[in-house]
Design a protein around this motif. Structure first.
Motif: not given
Length: 144
Positions: A25-39
């Motif tokens: 149930x992680x909240x990955x709604x912040x797409x920029x934070x997700x992009x940075x994490x994947x990077x």
């Protein structure tokens, strides 16, 4: 098969498909934070990412890094997942077996990962021959 940051969009889609659901149930709604994490996981000099594909569709991914240690070089897995609708079909086992072969081919000595003891992944890893490090503990400190 090895993949890199060029697959970031499809990795992000798969990652959110899995980790925004039970039991995480992680909240990955912040797409920029997700992009940075994947990077962070796929775009560094020591990143090592594997994808499991069926045709053109990414069904599983493992993102981590190579780390040099006194007992030998390790593949430290930060994230490993299989598409939610494909879980329980043996694809995770196939992915881990392919990762093991690739790591042996790269001359790596260990695969290291962490998971929570109360999620299905715990039993999955034990079934595949991973063992729990009894003397290690994970620590965190929330700063805000």
């Amino acid at each position: 098969m090895r993949v890199d940051e060029s697959c970031a969009e499809e990795i992000a889609e798969l990652f959110t498909d899995v980790f925004t659901r039970e039991p995480w149930n992680d909240d990955w709604s912040d797409r920029e934070q997700l992009r940075l994490y994947i990077h962070d996981l796929t775009g560094q000099g020591n990143s090592l990412t594997f994808g499991l594909y069926q045709g053109e569709e990414l069904l599983g991914v493992s993102m981590g890094r190579v780390k040099h240690w006194y007992e030998g070089t390790e593949y430290c897995v930060d994230e490993l997942c299989v598409r939610t609708g494909c879980q329980g079909q043996g694809l995770g086992t196939v992915l881990v077996e392919e990762i093991e072969k690739a790591c042996i081919g790269l001359g790596l000595a260990y695969i290291f990962l962490m998971t929570e003891s109360n999620v299905p992944a715990f039993g999955f890893y034990k079934k595949l021959g991973f063992y729990q490090l009894e003397k290690n503990a994970a620590f965190a400190k929330k700063l805000r």
